[in-house]
Design a protein around this motif. Structure first.
Motif, short mmCIF file in Angstrom:
data_model
loop_
_atom_site.label_atom_id
_atom_site.label_comp_id
_atom_site.label_asym_id
_atom_site.label_seq_id
_atom_site.Cartn_x
_atom_site.Cartn_y
_atom_site.Cartn_z
N ASP A 101 7.06 -2.50 3.27
CA ASP A 101 6.78 -3.02 4.61
C ASP A 101 6.43 -1.91 5.58
OD1 ASP A 101 7.09 -5.61 3.84
OD2 ASP A 101 9.17 -5.78 4.49
N LEU A 102 7.07 -0.76 5.43
CA LEU A 102 6.71 0.39 6.26
C LEU A 102 5.28 0.82 5.96
CD1 LEU A 102 7.46 2.59 8.29
CD2 LEU A 102 8.48 3.89 6.39
N GLY A 103 4.90 0.83 4.69
CA GLY A 103 3.52 1.16 4.33
C GLY A 103 2.52 0.18 4.93
N ILE A 104 2.88 -1.10 4.94
CA ILE A 104 2.01 -2.11 5.55
C ILE A 104 1.86 -1.83 7.04
CG2 ILE A 104 1.85 -4.55 6.18
CD1 ILE A 104 3.13 -5.20 3.48
N ALA A 105 2.97 -1.52 7.70
CA ALA A 105 2.91 -1.24 9.14
C ALA A 105 2.03 -0.03 9.42
CB ALA A 105 4.32 -1.02 9.68
N TYR A 106 2.18 1.03 8.64
CA TYR A 106 1.31 2.20 8.81
C TYR A 106 -0.15 1.82 8.58
CZ TYR A 106 4.99 5.79 9.06
OH TYR A 106 6.04 6.59 9.46
N GLY A 107 -0.39 0.98 7.60
CA GLY A 107 -1.77 0.55 7.33
C GLY A 107 -2.37 -0.20 8.49
N GLN A 108 -1.57 -1.04 9.13
CA GLN A 108 -2.07 -1.77 10.28
C GLN A 108 -2.42 -0.83 11.43
OE1 GLN A 108 -2.89 -4.82 10.54
NE2 GLN A 108 -2.07 -5.69 8.65
N LEU A 109 -1.78 0.33 11.46
CA LEU A 109 -2.11 1.36 12.45
C LEU A 109 -3.21 2.30 11.96
CD1 LEU A 109 1.53 2.25 13.58
CD2 LEU A 109 -0.17 0.96 14.89
N GLU A 110 -3.74 2.02 10.76
CA GLU A 110 -4.78 2.82 10.12
C GLU A 110 -4.33 4.26 9.89
OE1 GLU A 110 -8.52 2.37 12.12
OE2 GLU A 110 -8.58 0.20 11.79
N ASP A 111 -3.04 4.42 9.68
CA ASP A 111 -2.48 5.72 9.30
C ASP A 111 -2.33 5.69 7.78
OD1 ASP A 111 -1.07 8.05 8.90
OD2 ASP A 111 0.30 7.73 10.58
N TRP A 112 -3.45 5.89 7.10
CA TRP A 112 -3.51 5.64 5.66
C TRP A 112 -2.73 6.66 4.85
CZ3 TRP A 112 -4.55 0.91 5.25
CH2 TRP A 112 -5.46 0.31 6.13
#
Length: 220
Positions: A101-112
């Motif tokens: 879920d943390l990875g998903i949140a980072y992805g939504q911020l485009e912090d790949w």
């Protein structure tokens, strides 16, 4: 006349919704006492899906923080979700779903890069987690690492062949980024078998077959 997929904007990031992703861990956190161990396994369901459990020991405060992080993620408050989920991963660093879920949140911020790091940590903890492999595939795709993304989608499907979100993501990757029409058609069609109501994908299949000169299935 609808333009072919190559002339469309890249389709939205296709993934399981965060609330769905959390179901397994929510049940673990909310349905057990803080000190009760839970069996770790992937179980197939009768509808072709799967549920995932992991042995964890957590307290009420961690449950509360995790629930809050998921609500923030679902509400689109991604920076706040990252802050809360980071607290969860620090408190219980061995819970794979929190890292996903943390990875998903980072992805939504485009912090790949941070998304990738979180998802790889999840896979260290749960190497056969199909959602983690699917999300990692998207993080890699956004970094232009298409062959690695392909391998990650395949890893998800090796574990859960009916995981149609991963199959659609693989088809889109093959179609728009790898110029592999055969791969794209195969996985679009298998996705369409699982989700026949998705008329857009049916249209993409017909258009792709027309552009590449491949006859429709069952014809010559």
């Amino acid at each position: 006349m609808t333009p072919p997929p190559t002339h469309l904007a890249i389709p939205p990031r296709v993934r399981t919704r965060p609330v769905w992703l959390a179901i397994g861990l929510l049940c673990i956190l909310a349905c057990t006492s803080p000190n009760a161990p839970i069996p770790s396994e992937i179980e197939r369901t009768t509808d072709g899906g799967f549920t995932i459990t992991q042995p964890v020991r957590v307290g009420v405060g961690v449950r509360r923080d995790f629930d809050a992080g998921l609500r923030l993620l679902e509400q689109g408050e991604f920076e706040s979700a990252v802050e809360r989920l980071l607290e969860v991963t620090e408190a219980v660093p061995n819970v794979a779903a929190a890292h996903i879920d943390l990875g998903i949140a980072y992805g939504q911020l485009e912090d790949w890069e941070r998304a990738e790091a979180s998802l790889r940590r999840a896979l260290e903890l749960s190497p056969r987690h199909p959602v983690a492999h699917n999300e990692l595939g998207m993080a890699l795709r956004h970094q232009g690492r298409f062959d690695e993304a392909r391998a990650s989608y395949h890893a998800a499907l090796d574990v859960a062949s009916g995981f149609h979100f991963a199959r659609l993501n693989l088809a889109i990757l093959c179609d728009l980024f790898l110029d592999d029409a055969r791969c794209a058609i195969e996985h679009y069609e298998r996705y369409a078998e699982a989700v026949p109501e998705d008329e857009t994908v049916v249209m993409w299949i017909a258009d792709l077959r027309n552009r590449t000169g491949q006859p429709a299935a069952g014809t010559r």
